[in-house]
Write an enzyme that holds these catalytic residues in place. Structure first.
Site, mmCIF file in Angstrom:
data_model
loop_
_atom_site.group_PDB
_atom_site.id
_atom_site.type_symbol
_atom_site.label_atom_id
_atom_site.label_comp_id
_atom_site.label_asym_id
_atom_site.label_seq_id
_atom_site.Cartn_x
_atom_site.Cartn_y
_atom_site.Cartn_z
ATOM 1 N N GLU A 1 -13.508 -12.193 -5.904
ATOM 2 C CA GLU A 1 -12.234 -11.523 -6.200
ATOM 3 C C GLU A 1 -11.081 -12.067 -5.356
ATOM 4 O OE1 GLU A 1 -15.011 -9.985 -5.140
ATOM 5 O OE2 GLU A 1 -15.460 -8.192 -6.311
ATOM 6 N N SER B 1 -7.356 1.795 -2.410
ATOM 7 C CA SER B 1 -6.135 1.043 -2.675
ATOM 8 C C SER B 1 -6.531 -0.304 -3.261
ATOM 9 C CB SER B 1 -5.378 0.846 -1.361
ATOM 10 O OG SER B 1 -4.444 -0.199 -1.513
ATOM 11 N N GLU C 1 -16.131 -10.953 3.125
ATOM 12 C CA GLU C 1 -14.956 -10.662 2.299
ATOM 13 C C GLU C 1 -14.295 -11.952 1.804
ATOM 14 O OE1 GLU C 1 -11.126 -7.796 2.911
ATOM 15 O OE2 GLU C 1 -11.312 -9.438 4.322
ATOM 16 N N CYS D 1 -10.746 -1.814 14.475
ATOM 17 C CA CYS D 1 -10.948 -3.258 14.644
ATOM 18 C C CYS D 1 -11.041 -3.680 16.103
ATOM 19 C CB CYS D 1 -9.814 -4.020 13.983
ATOM 20 S SG CYS D 1 -9.445 -3.432 12.334
ATOM 21 N N LYS E 1 -15.500 -9.787 7.581
ATOM 22 C CA LYS E 1 -14.438 -10.609 6.981
ATOM 23 C C LYS E 1 -15.001 -11.926 6.459
ATOM 24 C CE LYS E 1 -10.722 -8.006 7.814
ATOM 25 N NZ LYS E 1 -9.963 -7.433 6.687
ATOM 26 N N CYS F 1 -8.498 -2.066 3.968
ATOM 27 C CA CYS F 1 -8.395 -3.210 4.889
ATOM 28 C C CYS F 1 -9.730 -3.614 5.480
ATOM 29 C CB CYS F 1 -7.465 -2.882 6.054
ATOM 30 S SG CYS F 1 -5.823 -2.454 5.555
ATOM 31 N N GLU G 1 2.153 1.651 -3.393
ATOM 32 C CA GLU G 1 1.064 2.121 -4.260
ATOM 33 C C GLU G 1 0.830 3.625 -4.077
ATOM 34 O OE1 GLU G 1 -2.712 0.180 -3.543
ATOM 35 O OE2 GLU G 1 -3.726 1.340 -5.103
ATOM 36 N N GLU H 1 0.828 -1.203 0.000
ATOM 37 C CA GLU H 1 0.000 0.000 0.000
ATOM 38 C C GLU H 1 0.866 1.258 0.000
ATOM 39 O OE1 GLU H 1 -3.882 -0.525 1.913
ATOM 40 O OE2 GLU H 1 -3.406 1.250 3.068
#
Lengths: 580, 160
Positions: free
Chosen positions: A366, A319, A361, A503, A358, A299, A282, A279
């Site tokens: 993907e 990102s 996710e 988190c 999550k 994230c 990037e 990241e």
């Protein structure tokens, strides 16, 4: 501040003007029972458990009753106690009381209330609702038969998160909390953050259980089962075993996972360091090459789904980095499989996350390389605790152990990923070193720390001014995005964590009761433990992680290079057709 | 009939939009806007509730919560004539159940439903506030009092 004098249960109390009776009582260490009240989230005087005698004709709800000078409050008269019991009896009369098999057994505010008020029989045998459980979401299950209509989830969803996909529907006995037009929670613009679960006093909202899948994998001799816990898990898991909030249990966590039978105990913190390399690179690339700015962190899967539904125009700003555990999952099934000589198809990766989003996710198409999902199962901190208990592991007395070599090393920068501002700070530690071309002494970027909803900072790196912003909770993130949209503020880099506090207080973390939340803010207490974890590390910058250097040298090549892109980066989906 | 804000229903949505513009900054605008929407469309289908939510910057969930809380709001298309038979205490004691039953039989429709030809919707309502005329029913805005079941066929015939 103007102070008001009043008397509560014969005790003289002085409280700031505008306080409620409940808040004033708290100052005098007088506990008034509550159910629908949740500090900073829900204050509606609906459940009537907190009724007190203020000398008025009728009893008042302490959570919404403002204090005034000379007020005389009695919190414990026979009439008050009787009223509370009747009100509780009415709530219990239509509650699905299958406590023994409830996921919230022994961690239920309604159960605790029944115990505290000395309920020994159910006063009213009322009619019961019989709704089907909504199992449509990959993250959240809804069981309306357990719902007591306190409205805490609705407030968390609407007022805190600014998502607003659930609400009260119908009236009276037929009232139900659900998405509009009888939609399933899995088909609306729910972001799976799970803040509704954190707000729920009972078992009406809970995470989709994945413990069975993990137990099955652990029992399958054909499978190599590899686990990784997120940064925030290690500062909260202890609470499930009676340890004080903010206890760091990193060593016991690794020991417990090993005893559970996982073949390898790797660490999402390694994935976090890896994320910073990708990241950070990037970001520097976007700044240098005139790429899309501000770049926004990726994230937090709750945040990702929020932006996909609500701000599709900002998808190019995200990102392209996968989140740390997805990156590590992809690395386990490629690099580790190669080094260990294992067929990646036999590897079953488990992530222990402070998060229910999550789970969604991990199922995204993907998050798949060569036909293999990066992560096969996600369990929350709570589910891990349940598994440890089921296995009879004496968690509190476990020795401290470390994570396994190769993908278990991490730095302080990774540790702070678990709290708001942490990803930003970790990125700045690395980006600053790269831009300045040296190992800087500066480590702490305190401007981006803390639980304030939106934080901004301006830094000068290599003679260049860089503006950054950090938001926690999607309600705050929305405010920040509106500022960016209107052009009112220009940033190079934005960190967003979908849950308030980040988190550490994610939707998969140990649930803190409303009573404890009166005294302690888990966002702060757990974050403090996170920063202690960081300070305790020898290495505190991601790019100094030796195992990570080895991963790049032996396998990945350059950050943002070809293989890195294939394994560690992703793309997003415009979901704006589905709106809250 | 589907309601499409860009198609056939556009004029109605434009009318609602104008009212929303007028009300947008008023606190507590949601209820009057929903009442207006119901006045324009006759009921509050999902597309209309979405339009209200977007117009006022609130969630669909909030609009739907209000729509399902108040019995005054209806989510299904209503008949040309909406019949409300009072089930308040005075009317009930004076035999309004028999009135309702007779209407259901005469119109061949269940209470709360609309006849297949779209002519009549039959509802049981709470007190209509004219207990002196019990038992009472309303058809549209017109009040009919001191009813007996045998009055029903004649009254209904006028609206067929």
């Amino acid at each position: 501040m103007d102070m008001v004098k009043l008397t509560i249960d014969g005790i003289a109390v002085e409280a700031p003007a505008g306080s409620t009776v409940l808040e004033a009582a708290k100052l005098a260490n007088i506990y008034i029972p509550t159910l629908c009240y949740l500090k900073d989230v829900n204050q509606i005087g609906a459940c009537r458990m907190c009724v007190v005698d203020t000398g008025a004709r009728a009893l008042s709800a302490a959570c919404v009753m403002p204090i005034n000078e000379g007020m005389v409050v009695k919190t414990n008269t026979p009439a008050v106690r009787e009223a509370r019991k009747v009100n509780l009896g009415l709530i219990l009369s239509c509650h699905d009381r299958k406590c023994l098999t409830c996921v919230r057994n022994q961690n239920c505010e309604l159960q605790a209330m029944a115990e505290n008020l000395g309920v020994r029989d159910i006063a009213f045998e009322g009619a019961m609702n019989s709704y089907d459980t909504d199992l449509s979401s990959p993250s959240i299950d809804r069981d309306a038969n357990k719902c007591i209509l306190c409205g805490r989830c609705v407030a968390a969803c609407h007022s805190v998160q600014g998502v607003g996909v659930i609400g009260r529907v119908n009236r009276g006995f037929n009232t139900i909390v659900e998405p509009p037009f009888n939609a399933d929670i899995g088909s609306v613009a729910c972001i799976n953050c799970g803040q509704c679960i954190m707000a729920c006093p009972v078992g009406a909202l809970r995470e989709k259980d994945s413990t069975k899948a993990v137990f099955d994998a652990l029992g399958d001799p054909e499978k190599v089962v590899i686990v990784q816990p997120a940064p925030a898990v290690r500062v909260a898991l202890g609470e499930e075993f009676g340890m004080p909030m903010g206890t760091r249990v990193t060593g016991k966590l690794a020991a417990a996972l090993r005893r559970m039978g996982f073949n390898k105990v790797f660490d999402t913190n390694f994935g976090a360091d890896l994320t910073i390399m990708e990241e950070g690179t990037e970001l520097l690339g976007r700044i240098k090459n005139g790429g899309v700015l501000p770049m926004i962190t990726s994230c937090s899967p709750g945040w990702i789904k929020f932006i996909e539904h609500n701000y599709p125009e900002f998808l190019p700003n995200l990102s392209s980095c996968k989140s740390p555990h997805e990156m590590l999952g992809a690395v386990i099934k490629s690099y580790y499989a190669k080094v260990a000589g294992i067929d990646p198809k036999k590897i079953f990766t488990v992530s222990v996350m402070p998060c229910v989003a999550k789970k969604f996710e991990a199922q995204r198409p993907e998050m798949n390389v060569n036909g293999l999902q990066d992560v096969d199962a996600v369990i929350t901190t709570r589910e891990l605790a349940r598994m440890i208990k089921e296995l009879g592991i004496d968690f509190v007395n476990l020795p401290d152990e470390g994570f396994d070599d190769l993908l278990g090393e991490s730095t302080g920068a990774a540790a702070i990923f678990g709290t708001t501002g942490g990803v930003m700070e970790a990125a700045l530690r690395t980006v600053a070193d790269i831009l300045e071309g040296k190992d800087l002494q500066k480590l702490d970027y305190t401007a981006v720390r803390g639980i304030e909803g939106v934080k901004e900072a301006s830094l000068t790196l290599a003679g260049k001014e860089i503006k950054v912003a950090v938001a926690n909770g999607t309600g705050n993130a929305r405010k920040l995005m509106e500022k960016v949209k209107s052009g009112e503020a220009e940033y190079a880099f934005i960190e967003v964590m979908g849950c308030p506090g980040g988190c550490v207080t994610g939707g998969g973390q140990p649930i803190v009761s409303s009573r404890v939340r009166l005294d302690m803010d888990p966002r702060q207490v757990r974050a403090k433990a996170i920063y202690t974890e960081d300070e305790a590390m020898t290495l505190r910058k991601s790019h100094q992680n030796e195992s990570l250097k080895k991963l790049y040298a032996e396998f990945l090549g350059e950050p943002n290079g070809h293989l890195a892109h294939e394994l560690l980066h992703t793309h997003y989906t415009d979901r704006s057709a589905v709106k809250a | 009939m589907s309601i499409d804000r860009n198609g056939k229903g556009k004029a109605k949505f434009d009318q609602l939009q104008a009212f929303i513009e007028e009300m947008r900054l008023e606190p507590g605008a949601l209820m009057p806007v929903m009442q207006k929407a119901q006045e324009i469309f006759g009921y509050l289908p999902e597309e209309v509730q979405r339009f209200v939510a977007e117009g006022l910057g609130v969630t669909l969930s909030e609009v739907y919560g209000v729509a399902t809380f108040y019995s005054q709001f209806v989510l299904e298309e209503q008949g040309e004539h909406v019949i409300g038979v009072c089930m308040g205490t005075a009317c009930y004691v004076k035999g309004s159940q028999a009135i309702l039953d007779r209407l259901a039989g005469e119109l061949k429709v269940e209470v709360g439903k609309t006849t297949p030809d779209g002519k009549f919707t039959l509802n049981a309502t709470r007190c209509l506030g004219c207990c002196g005329l019990a038992p009472v029913m309303m058809i549209g805005d017109e009040v009919f009092g001191r009813l007996t079941p045998d009055d029903i066929p004649g009254i209904v015939a006028k609206f067929r």
